[in-house]
Write a protein that holds these residues in place. Structure first.
Motif, PDB file in Angstrom:
ATOM      1  N   ARG A   4      58.572  85.410  -1.858  1.00  0.00           N
ATOM      2  CA  ARG A   4      58.944  86.079  -3.113  1.00  0.00           C
ATOM      3  C   ARG A   4      57.743  86.916  -3.625  1.00  0.00           C
ATOM      4  O   ARG A   4      56.898  86.368  -4.238  1.00  0.00           O
ATOM      5  N   PRO A 368      66.323  92.523   7.769  1.00  0.00           N
ATOM      6  CA  PRO A 368      65.622  92.110   6.545  1.00  0.00           C
ATOM      7  C   PRO A 368      64.620  91.001   6.826  1.00  0.00           C
ATOM      8  O   PRO A 368      64.852  90.133   7.675  1.00  0.00           O
ATOM      9  N   VAL A 369      63.502  91.039   6.130  1.00  0.00           N
ATOM     10  CA  VAL A 369      62.529  89.945   6.166  1.00  0.00           C
ATOM     11  C   VAL A 369      62.114  89.663   4.730  1.00  0.00           C
ATOM     12  O   VAL A 369      62.164  90.539   3.872  1.00  0.00           O
ATOM     13  N   THR A 370      61.727  88.428   4.462  1.00  0.00           N
ATOM     14  CA  THR A 370      61.310  88.072   3.116  1.00  0.00           C
ATOM     15  C   THR A 370      59.800  88.126   2.980  1.00  0.00           C
ATOM     16  O   THR A 370      59.064  87.728   3.888  1.00  0.00           O
ATOM     17  N   GLN A 371      59.355  88.611   1.841  1.00  0.00           N
ATOM     18  CA  GLN A 371      57.921  88.711   1.580  1.00  0.00           C
ATOM     19  C   GLN A 371      57.278  87.334   1.496  1.00  0.00           C
ATOM     20  O   GLN A 371      56.064  87.193   1.644  1.00  0.00           O
ATOM     21  N   GLY A 372      58.094  86.297   1.249  1.00  0.00           N
ATOM     22  CA  GLY A 372      57.561  84.945   1.115  1.00  0.00           C
ATOM     23  C   GLY A 372      57.182  84.305   2.438  1.00  0.00           C
ATOM     24  O   GLY A 372      56.519  83.275   2.463  1.00  0.00           O
ATOM     25  N   ASP A 373      57.601  84.895   3.562  1.00  0.00           N
ATOM     26  CA  ASP A 373      57.280  84.343   4.874  1.00  0.00           C
ATOM     27  C   ASP A 373      56.768  85.470   5.762  1.00  0.00           C
ATOM     28  O   ASP A 373      57.551  86.167   6.415  1.00  0.00           O
ATOM     29  N   GLU A 401      62.534  87.275  -2.265  1.00  0.00           N
ATOM     30  CA  GLU A 401      63.301  86.110  -1.832  1.00  0.00           C
ATOM     31  C   GLU A 401      64.764  86.183  -2.244  1.00  0.00           C
ATOM     32  O   GLU A 401      65.666  85.839  -1.474  1.00  0.00           O
ATOM     33  N   GLN A 402      65.024  86.638  -3.455  1.00  0.00           N
ATOM     34  CA  GLN A 402      66.405  86.726  -3.916  1.00  0.00           C
ATOM     35  C   GLN A 402      67.177  87.779  -3.128  1.00  0.00           C
ATOM     36  O   GLN A 402      68.323  87.564  -2.736  1.00  0.00           O
ATOM     37  N   GLY A 403      66.533  88.917  -2.879  1.00  0.00           N
ATOM     38  CA  GLY A 403      67.194  89.965  -2.110  1.00  0.00           C
ATOM     39  C   GLY A 403      67.492  89.518  -0.692  1.00  0.00           C
ATOM     40  O   GLY A 403      68.548  89.822  -0.136  1.00  0.00           O
ATOM     41  N   GLY A 416      73.345  92.622  10.070  1.00  0.00           N
ATOM     42  CA  GLY A 416      73.919  91.578  10.915  1.00  0.00           C
ATOM     43  C   GLY A 416      72.934  90.804  11.755  1.00  0.00           C
ATOM     44  O   GLY A 416      73.283  89.792  12.348  1.00  0.00           O
ATOM     45  N   LEU A 417      71.686  91.268  11.837  1.00  0.00           N
ATOM     46  CA  LEU A 417      70.679  90.528  12.585  1.00  0.00           C
ATOM     47  C   LEU A 417      69.556  90.149  11.630  1.00  0.00           C
ATOM     48  O   LEU A 417      69.099  90.976  10.836  1.00  0.00           O
ATOM     49  N   SER A 418      69.128  88.896  11.689  1.00  0.00           N
ATOM     50  CA  SER A 418      68.057  88.431  10.814  1.00  0.00           C
ATOM     51  C   SER A 418      67.262  87.337  11.511  1.00  0.00           C
ATOM     52  O   SER A 418      67.722  86.732  12.491  1.00  0.00           O
ATOM     53  N   VAL A 419      66.070  87.098  10.994  1.00  0.00           N
ATOM     54  CA  VAL A 419      65.204  86.026  11.470  1.00  0.00           C
ATOM     55  C   VAL A 419      64.820  85.187  10.265  1.00  0.00           C
ATOM     56  O   VAL A 419      64.479  85.724   9.205  1.00  0.00           O
ATOM     57  N   ASP A 420      64.902  83.874  10.401  1.00  0.00           N
ATOM     58  CA  ASP A 420      64.477  83.012   9.310  1.00  0.00           C
ATOM     59  C   ASP A 420      63.981  81.683   9.863  1.00  0.00           C
ATOM     60  O   ASP A 420      64.020  81.445  11.071  1.00  0.00           O
ATOM     61  N   SER A 421      63.501  80.848   8.974  1.00  0.00           N
ATOM     62  CA  SER A 421      63.095  79.489   9.321  1.00  0.00           C
ATOM     63  C   SER A 421      63.985  78.548   8.533  1.00  0.00           C
ATOM     64  O   SER A 421      64.104  78.681   7.308  1.00  0.00           O
ATOM     65  N   TRP A 422      64.619  77.612   9.225  1.00  0.00           N
ATOM     66  CA  TRP A 422      65.513  76.689   8.543  1.00  0.00           C
ATOM     67  C   TRP A 422      64.947  75.279   8.621  1.00  0.00           C
ATOM     68  O   TRP A 422      64.681  74.755   9.705  1.00  0.00           O
ATOM     69  N   ASN A 423      64.776  74.657   7.459  1.00  0.00           N
ATOM     70  CA  ASN A 423      64.216  73.312   7.387  1.00  0.00           C
ATOM     71  C   ASN A 423      65.303  72.260   7.324  1.00  0.00           C
ATOM     72  O   ASN A 423      66.324  72.450   6.663  1.00  0.00           O
ATOM     73  N   GLY A 424      65.054  71.142   7.986  1.00  0.00           N
ATOM     74  CA  GLY A 424      65.930  69.999   7.840  1.00  0.00           C
ATOM     75  C   GLY A 424      65.697  69.334   6.500  1.00  0.00           C
ATOM     76  O   GLY A 424      64.564  69.073   6.118  1.00  0.00           O
ATOM     77  N   GLY A 425      66.774  69.076   5.771  1.00  0.00           N
ATOM     78  CA  GLY A 425      66.643  68.482   4.446  1.00  0.00           C
ATOM     79  C   GLY A 425      66.585  66.972   4.456  1.00  0.00           C
ATOM     80  O   GLY A 425      66.240  66.356   3.442  1.00  0.00           O
ATOM     81  N   THR A 426      66.917  66.340   5.599  1.00  0.00           N
ATOM     82  CA  THR A 426      66.834  64.892   5.733  1.00  0.00           C
ATOM     83  C   THR A 426      66.415  64.579   7.165  1.00  0.00           C
ATOM     84  O   THR A 426      66.514  65.435   8.053  1.00  0.00           O
ATOM     85  N   PRO A 427      65.966  63.348   7.435  1.00  0.00           N
ATOM     86  CA  PRO A 427      65.536  62.996   8.788  1.00  0.00           C
ATOM     87  C   PRO A 427      66.686  62.811   9.786  1.00  0.00           C
ATOM     88  O   PRO A 427      66.424  62.600  10.971  1.00  0.00           O
TER      89      PRO A 427
END
Length: 525
Positions: A4, A368-373, A401-403, A416-427
């Motif tokens: 963000r 799109p890429v986010t400035q936060g990452d 981040e909001q955008g 239609g194409l993006s890159v992100d990091s997805w975290n697991g919220g539980t073990p």
């Protein structure tokens, strides 16, 4: 999901002056020793519990406490709840702790809890946590101190959902509506801290709540900042303006390790970087396009170039160690070897797949890429070099981040194409697949919808946690997803923290933000 920023760096003379006063990573002379200042990955646009998840919970849960609290050893214990009982396999009954008050002096009631949970469980809720509440059948109150939640079916993850959901004041929301969580109307809670100052997507200040029922927290004030860019992140540490950085960007670990006055901590992360294809948009609705891109990505070069030795190639979206911990290790190993074999870097295979597609000559796409990452931009720029060899042009578009959230998760306005990091919220190993493959959930950036996968994920959640067949089901679902090339799993990183010498975040791991982490910071004399 972990939410963000862009301004110019200070003028050269100002920079020199700041560096001249830096004090080996320790706090600057005019900074109160009872204050803590940290650099964090993200600051939300709004301090509303519906817009916080992953590392954002580090701030939210210190203000808006949960009924049950997640502990470093993985257990979940009563917090605002005095006790919890299980009338059935699908029901949870919570009895509230007496005498608890919000920071404005009003008492906590069962209606506040019910209201807090319905923010997430309501139909079409925009909550980042809506997926975790989707299986709730009813939320009922009894008197001022009892809340009963009934699920549609057993859910092994629900205990974590309660531990990650902060309780808010219904009266405060009734009075202030959509203004709650803004800089002028900060949220209120029952926790050890209260919101004091808030600059959206930039900085948050928390102050110790004088009316807190328990032991006063160790710091009178906590400031959590989101750095404007890589240079600002390092400078903020060097100048003594911050005591440390949590979930440090992997691209900057070498820089942090060279800083005098700071020590690092690392832990395995339950997260993965991925390439998403929005399968409702051409040309990504064509499996041959998706497979072409999959073969045209040099994942090994990406991992080494962007992260050095701080990330492992991801054969699929769940780390093998997490899956093997609850299933047959030999079965898991064999399946993961198969997943890895389908992710070869092969430009000839990529060209052959593209020739079979509806876009045989390639195409151009804005990513799109986010400035936060900052890692996202590096990944896309590196990918672009190989994809150009098969006729696909990637153009980077930087968003706040909001955008980024609107473009990729909520409104799907991206090409239609993006890159992100997805975290697991539980073990639990179902966590990432359920939240990123289930139709309608915002984590499903690909808008993937496969009836067989849907059924397997649903059946998994009906099984007892000690039933080995559930891992077989999950492996089958991941195999189908790989065949469909719904996403390209890239790598699983480590998670890092750097704190001023003498300071340690005891028990630091990938879920540090779910604990009352502030009590786990130790300082040696």
């Amino acid at each position: 999901m972990n939410s963000r920023r862009a301004k110019a760096l200070a003028a050269a003379m100002t920079l020199v002056a700041m560096l001249a006063t830096a004090c080996s990573g320790s706090s600057s002379g005019d900074k109160d020793k009872n204050d803590l200042s940290l650099i964090v990955p993200l600051t939300p646009a709004l301090w509303d519990t519906r817009q916080t998840a992953s590392t954002l919970l580090a701030g939210q849960l210190l203000v808006n406490e949960p009924l049950m609290a997640y502990q470093q050893n993985g257990s979940i214990v009563p917090n605002l709840a005095e006790q919890v009982s299980r009338p059935s396999a699908t029901a949870y009954e919570y009895t509230l702790r007496p005498g608890v008050k919000f920071s404005d002096g009003t008492p906590l009631t069962a209606e506040d809890v019910k209201f807090s949970y319905e923010l997430h469980s309501a139909k079409d809720s925009p909550s980042y946590s809506a997926a975790y509440w989707a299986r709730v059948k009813s939320i009922e109150t009894s008197g001022d101190d009892k809340v009963t939640i009934t699920l549609m079916a057993p859910d092994p993850q629900f205990q974590y959902t309660i531990a990650k959901t902060g309780i808010v004041s219904k009266a405060y929301y009734d009075k202030n509506g959509d203004k709650v969580g803004t800089p002028d109307v900060p949220n209120i809670g029952t926790g050890p801290y209260a919101f004091s100052r808030f600059v959206p997507q930039s900085e948050t200040t928390l102050v110790a709540s004088p009316g807190y029922r328990g032991k006063q927290p160790p710091y009178a004030k906590i400031t959590m900042k989101t750095a404007k860019d890589d240079a600002a992140r390092v400078l903020t540490l060097q100048s003594g303006e911050a005591d440390g950085v949590l979930n440090a960007p992997l691209s900057q670990i070498d820089s942090f390790e060279k800083l005098d006055g700071f020590s690092g901590q690392e832990a395995p992360d339950l997260a993965y970087y991925r390439v998403n294809f929005d399968m409702k948009k051409a040309p990504f609705d064509d499996v041959h396009v998706r497979r072409a891109i999959t073969h045209a990505i040099d994942r090994k070069a990406l991992a080494e170039g962007v992260f050095g030795n701080r990330a492992e190639l991801a054969p699929t979206m769940v780390p093998e160690s997490i899956m093997a911990a609850v299933g047959d290790a030999a079965e898991v190993k064999k399946a993961y070897e198969g997943f890895a074999a389908g992710l070869t870097f092969d430009l000839d295979a990529a060209r052959a797949e593209l020739k079979q597609s509806n876009s045989p000559d390639g195409f151009e796409v804005e990513v799109p890429v986010t400035q936060g990452d900052p890692n996202q931009s590096l990944i896309v720029q590196t990918m672009a070099q190989d994809l150009a060899k098969i006729g696909i042009t990637l153009n980077v578009k930087s968003l706040d981040e909001q955008g980024f959230g609107d473009a990729v998760y909520f409104k799907h306005t991206a090409d239609g194409l993006s890159v992100d990091s997805w975290n697991g919220g539980t073990p639990d190993p179902i966590n990432i697949p359920r939240n990123t493959l289930t139709p309608g959930l915002f984590g499903n950036a690909s808008q993937y919808d496969n009836s067989r996968v849907n059924a397997l994920l649903a059946d998994y959640q009906k099984k007892d946690t000690d039933d080995p067949s559930r891992v077989t089901m999950l492996l089958q679902a991941l195999a189908i997803t790989a065949e469909d090339a719904a996403v390209v799993p890239l790598f699983t990183p480590k998670v890092y923290a750097f704190l001023a010498d003498g300071m340690t975040l005891k028990g630091f791991d990938t879920f540090w933000y779910m604990t009352r982490w502030i009590d786990n910071i130790t300082t040696s004399s």
